[in-house]
Scaffold this active site. Structure first.
Site, short mmCIF file in Angstrom:
data_model
loop_
_atom_site.label_atom_id
_atom_site.label_comp_id
_atom_site.label_asym_id
_atom_site.label_seq_id
_atom_site.Cartn_x
_atom_site.Cartn_y
_atom_site.Cartn_z
N SER A 481 0.82 -1.22 0.00
CA SER A 481 0.00 0.00 0.00
C SER A 481 0.85 1.26 0.00
O SER A 481 0.60 2.20 -0.77
CB SER A 481 -0.94 0.00 1.21
OG SER A 481 -0.21 -0.06 2.43
N ASP A 482 1.88 1.31 0.86
CA ASP A 482 2.67 2.54 0.94
C ASP A 482 3.55 2.73 -0.30
O ASP A 482 3.71 3.84 -0.79
CB ASP A 482 3.51 2.59 2.23
CG ASP A 482 4.35 1.36 2.46
OD1 ASP A 482 4.32 0.43 1.63
OD2 ASP A 482 5.04 1.30 3.50
N CYS A 483 4.10 1.64 -0.83
CA CYS A 483 4.91 1.75 -2.05
C CYS A 483 4.05 2.22 -3.23
O CYS A 483 4.50 3.03 -4.05
CB CYS A 483 5.55 0.41 -2.39
SG CYS A 483 6.63 -0.22 -1.09
#
Length: 755
Positions: A481-483
C-alpha cells in the site's frame, strides 16, 4: 574485484520489463587497477578495525564503482555554520548542490538508486545450509563468494563470541548457532578465526543451553540440515490448507509473509525431509550439544528457547495447541488411511509454492521465503525446472559491501526511488538535475505492476496488484500500500512537469489502476495494512509461533501505510477530482480519523517499519498536513510538535535507538548522539506542521546539524540503523542517509527561508 550489474538478465531468467531494477553482484578476478584494489582492501580493513563501534557498512563498494562510472563536476567545499551564525540561503543551496551532485553520481543507468537493505543475521545462513544440502554450494558460491560470506559473519560476531538477531543486537542462540554452522559448512575449523572466534562462538552456544535452545525457526532449519529431530519441532501440518476458508485459523487469513513461510515449511515438515547426514553433520551433532545426541529429550526440547531469544513468549493456549497437534493429531495423520490425506495436503502445499515462485519470477516475497521455497522444490524434484530457476535468482538476494557478502530482504529499489524523487523535487533545482529526474521517471513508469497474479488468484489467497508498485521492482510482483501510494505521488508530480525535462507523463489509466489498489486495501477502522486486506481476527496473534517477532501472524493497519495512502489519494483528488471522487473523499476522511485515533498520549506515533517514534510521527504529520491540517487548527499536530521538541538534543539533532521499537518507549541513542536521518524526519515533521510560524529556532538548530555533517565528497556519514520490522529486528537502508537530509534541507529552503 566485485562489480555491481544493473538491469541485466541471465540464463533461464524471465522478466516482465527487461530486468529494469535488477541489481546483482558478480566477481571478476581481472577487474580493477592495483590502486582500485588497494582502495577496496583499505575500506575493508577499516570496517573490521572499527566493527564494534560502527556495525553498519557504509555501502562503499557500490559508491566507489558508480562514482567512477558517473563522474560529476567539481563541487565547492563543504559549508560549516557556527552556532552563533544565521543560516543563509547560500549555505543551504551550496549544501544541496553538493548533495545532489553526489547522489546523482550513484544513480544507476536504469534510474534507480542501488543500495543495501540488510541487517538481520538470519537471512544469509539458510542459503549456505540449503545449498549444502542440495550439493550446489560451490556452484552458486564461488571461492570469492565464500570468502566474503566468511568475512561478513566474522565482522558481525559480537565480542562475547555470539551473533545477534540483527547486527546491532545482543547475542542470541538463533544468530549464533546459524552463524557457527554456516562457517563450519564453509570450511572454518574448530579453532579458526581471529582470537579463537570459532571456539568462542561454540563456548557461547554451549554456555547458553546448546542447540536445543534455538527458537522454532532455527529448530526447523537445523532439523532440515540433520542436526536436530523433527520430534523436537512443533508441528506444521500441511492439512491446514484443507480447512474451509471460513475457519479463522486458515492459512489464507495469515499475513502474507507468515503464510509464505508456512507453505514450504509445511511441505518439508509433512515429508519429514532431512538432508544428507555427512561427516560434517555428525561432527556438528557433537559440537553443539551439552549431552550425547541420542540421549536428548526431544519432546522437552520442543519448548526450550534461550532467554536471550525470547521476545514473544508463547501464551499457554498456544502451547496447548502444539501439544495436541504433536501428541494426538500427528500420530493420526501419519497413519493409514489418514496418510492419504497427508499426500494430498503435500500436493496442495507445493502447489502454493509453485504459484508464488511463478508469479514472482522466482524472487519470492522475501529472502526468508525464497530459500524455503528453493529447498522445497529440491525436495520435490532435485532435477526439476523449478529448483534450477530458483538458483538463477539467488544473485538478486545478495549484496556486497566492505563488511562482506550479505543477503538482503529483497531490495528496496522502488521504495528508495520514490523518496529520492520527492527529496530532489523539494529542492527546486529541477533544471540543474533534470537528467537524474528523467531517468528516475522512466524507472517509476517501468516498475508499475501491469497485471494481476495469474489464473484464479483469489483461490490462491492473492489480492489484486494491477497498477501497484512493489517495494523493489516489477518482477517481484507483490503490491504494497505505501509503495503504491509513493509511486502514485511521484507519477502525478512528474505528470505536472514539462515532458522535455522529465519525459512523457504516465497514462491516467495507470494512475486509476494504482488508486484501485489503494482503495481496495483500506480496513473498516480507516487504516491501511501493508500488503493485503485485513482478513483475520486480532486474537489470532496469540498463536504467533515465532519467539522473536511480535505482530507477525496477521495483517494489520499501520500509520506508515495509512499516511502515504491518504497523502497519495489527496494529491490524486487535486488533479483528477471526477474519478471515484466520493469514494476517495470517504477514504481520506476515514484515514485521517485512523491517524488521529492511533496517536500516542505524548503526541507521537509508533513507527512499525522505521525507528521509531520519529519515523511514525513524520508519516502521520505529513498526511495530516496534506489534508489541510496545521499547527494552529489541529491539536494532534500541536501535540506532535511538542513531543518532537521535547526530544531534541542539546546539539540540535535527534537520535532514537532501535530499543524504542523493541521496548515501545522512546530511548535515545547511546551517548545521546544525533542521527542525521532521524534529525531529517523530525525537521520534515516540524516544517509540515508549520512549527516555523510559531518558533523557527528549533528548526534552524536541526538544519545546522545537517549542514555541518556533510562530508567532503557531498555524501553524508553512515550512522546507526534506522529501519525495523516486526518490532524486534533492524534493517539498514543505506540510501536514507542521502535522501532525508536532502529532503529536509530542500523543504527548509522552500518553506522556511522563503516563507
Amino acid at each position: 574485484m566485485w562489480k555491481l550489474k544493473i538491469a541485466e538478465g541471465g540464463p533461464g531468467l524471465v522478466s516482465g520489463n527487461d530486468f529494469i531494477g535488477r541489481q546483482h553482484w558478480e566477481f571478476d578476478p581481472d577487474a580493477g587497477t592495483p590502486q582500485e584494489r588497494a582502495e577496496v582492501e583499505k575500506v575493508r580493513e577499516e570496517f573490521t578495525k572499527n566493527r564494534f563501534q560502527m556495525k553498519q557498512s557504509a555501502d562503499l563498494l557500490m559508491r566507489m564503482q558508480l562514482r567512477k562510472e558517473n563522474p560529476c563536476q567539481p563541487i565547492p567545499p563543504p559549508v560549516k555554520v557556527k552556532e552563533t551564525e544565521v543560516i543563509t540561503e547560500e549555505a543551504v543551496i551550496t549544501t544541496l548542490r553538493r548533495s545532489l551532485s553526489f547522489y546523482s553520481s550513484i544513480q544507476a543507468h536504469d534510474g534507480h538508486w542501488p543500495g543495501e537493505s540488510a541487517g538481520p543475521l538470519f537471512f544469509l545462513q539458510p542459503f549456505v545450509m540449503a545449498l549444502y544440502i542440495t550439493g550446489d554450494l560451490n556452484t552458486i558460491f564461488s571461492p570469492a563468494h565464500q570468502k566474503e560470506i566468511i568475512r561478513y559473519l566474522y565482522n558481525h560476531q559480537n565480542e562475547d563470541g555470539g551473533w545477534g538477531f540483527h547486527i546491532e543486537g545482543h547475542s542470541t542462540m538463533f544468530g549464533s548457532a546459524l552463524s557457527y554452522i554456516a562457517l563450519r559448512i564453509l570450511g572454518e575449523g574448530l579453532e579458526d578465526g581471529e582470537d579463537g572466534a570459532m571456539a568462542k562462538s561454540r563456548k557461547w552456544i554451549l554456555d547458553h543451553g546448546g542447540l536445543v535452545a534455538i527458537p522454532s525457526w532455527g529448530k526447523f532449519w537445523v532439523t532440515v540440515l540433520g542436526l536436530y529431530e523433527w520430534s523436537g519441532c512443533n508441528p506444521l501440518p500441511p492439512e491446514f490448507w484443507f480447512l474451509p476458508d471460513i475457519f479463522p485459523i486458515h492459512p489464507g487469513k495469515m499475513l502474507c509473509y507468515c503464510r509464505l513461510v508456512y507453505m514450504p515449511m509445511s511441505y518439508l515438515y509433512g515429508k519429514r525431509f532431512v538432508g544428507p547426514i555427512t561427516g560434517l553433520i555428525q561432527s556438528l551433532r557433537q559440537e553443539l550439544y551439552n549431552e550425547p545426541y541420542h540421549q536428548i529429550n526431544w519432546n522437552k526440547a520442543r519448548s526450550t528457547v534461550a532467554k536471550e531469544d525470547l521476545y514473544y513468549p508463547h501464551p499457554l493456549i498456544q502451547d496447548l495447541l502444539w501439544g495436541f497437534l504433536h501428541h494426538v493429531a500427528e500420530p493420526v495423520l501419519t497413519r493409514w488411511p489418514f496418510s492419504m490425506l497427508r499426500e494430498k495436503a503435500l500436493k496442495a502445499a507445493i502447489g502454493h509454492v509453485h504459484y508464488e515462485d511463478e508469479n514472482s519470477k522466482y524472487l519470492c516475497i522475501g529472502s526468508v521465503e525464497k530459500v524455503l521455497c528453493l529447498i522445497a522444490c529440491w525436495a520435490e524434484d532435485p532435477n526439476g525446472e523449478a529448483y534450477k530457476l530458483h538458483l538463477g535468482r539467488i544473485p538478486d538476494n545478495y549484496w556486497v559491501a566492505e563488511d562482506g557478502l550479505k543477503i538482503q530482504s529483497f531490495g528496496c529499489q522502488m521504495w528508495d526511488a520514490g523518496f529520492a524523487i520527492q527529496a530532489i523535487l523539494s529542492c527546486n533545482l529541477n533544471e540543474e538535475y533534470w537528467p537524474t529526474l528523467r531517468k528516475a521517471h522512466e524507472f517509476v513508469k517501468a516498475s508499475q505492476v501491469p497485471e494481476n497474479p495469474s489464473g484464479d488468484f483469489k483461490a490462491m489467497y492473492r489480492h489484486i496488484n494491477k497498477g501497484a508498485w512493489t517495494f523493489s521492482m516489477q518482477d517481484h510482483g507483490w503490491q504494497v500500500s505505501d509503495c503504491t501510494a509513493e509511486g502514485l505521488k511521484v507519477a502525478i508530480l512528474f505528470s505536472q512537469m514539462p515532458p522535455d525535462l522529465v519525459g512523457e507523463k504516465i497514462e491516467k489509466e495507470r494512475l486509476y489502476d494504482a488508486v484501485n489498489v489503494i482503495l481496495s486495501l483500506q480496513s473498516s477502522n480507516g487504516g491501511f495494512p501493508a500488503w493485503e486486506p485485513q482478513r483475520a481476527y486480532g486474537w489470532l496473534e496469540k498463536f504467533n509461533p515465532t519467539e522473536f517477532f511480535e505482530d507477525t501472524l496477521i495483517e494489520r493497519e499501520y500509520v506508515e501505510c495509512t499516511s502515504p495512502a491518504v497523502h497519495g489519494l489527496a494529491l490524486f483528488r487535486k488533479f483528477y477530482p471526477r474519478h471515484r471522487g466520493t469514494e476517495i473523499d470517504s477514504s481520506i476522511y476515514r484515514g485521517i480519523q485512523y491517524i488521529e485515533d492511533v496517536q500516542e498520549p505524548d503526541g507521537s506515533w509508533y513507527g512499525h517499519w522505521g525507528i521509531c517514534y520519529t519515523y511514525g510521527t513524520w508519516f502521520a504529520v505529513g498526511a495530516l498536513a496534506a489534508c489541510g491540517r496545521n499547527y494552529k487548527n489541529c491539536p494532534a499536530l500541536r501535540k506532535s510538535c511538542e513531543f518532537l521538541l521535547s526530544k531534541q538534543l542539546p546539539n540540535g539533532g535527534w537520535g532514537e535507538s532501535y530499543l524504542s521499537s523493541q521496548n515501545k518507549v522512546w530511548t535515545n541513542i547511546e551517548g545521546n548522539r544525533a542521527n542525521l536521518v532521524q534529525t531529517a524526519w523530525a525537521l520534515l515533521s516540524l516544517i509540515d506542521a508549520r512549527q516555523a510560524e510559531i518558533d523557527p529556532t528549533p528548526i534552524h538548530r536541526g538544519v545546522r546539524v545537517l549542514i555541518n555533517s556533510q562530508m567532503e565528497d557531498g555524501d553524508f556519514p553512515q550512522q546507526e540503523i534506522t529501519g525495523v520490522f516486526m518490532r524486534n529486528c533492524t534493517l539498514n537502508y543505506s540510501s536514507y542517509r542521502n535522501i532525508f537530509p536532502i529532503w529536509a534541507l530542500g523543504e527548509y529552503r522552500r518553506r522556511v527561508l522563503f516563507a
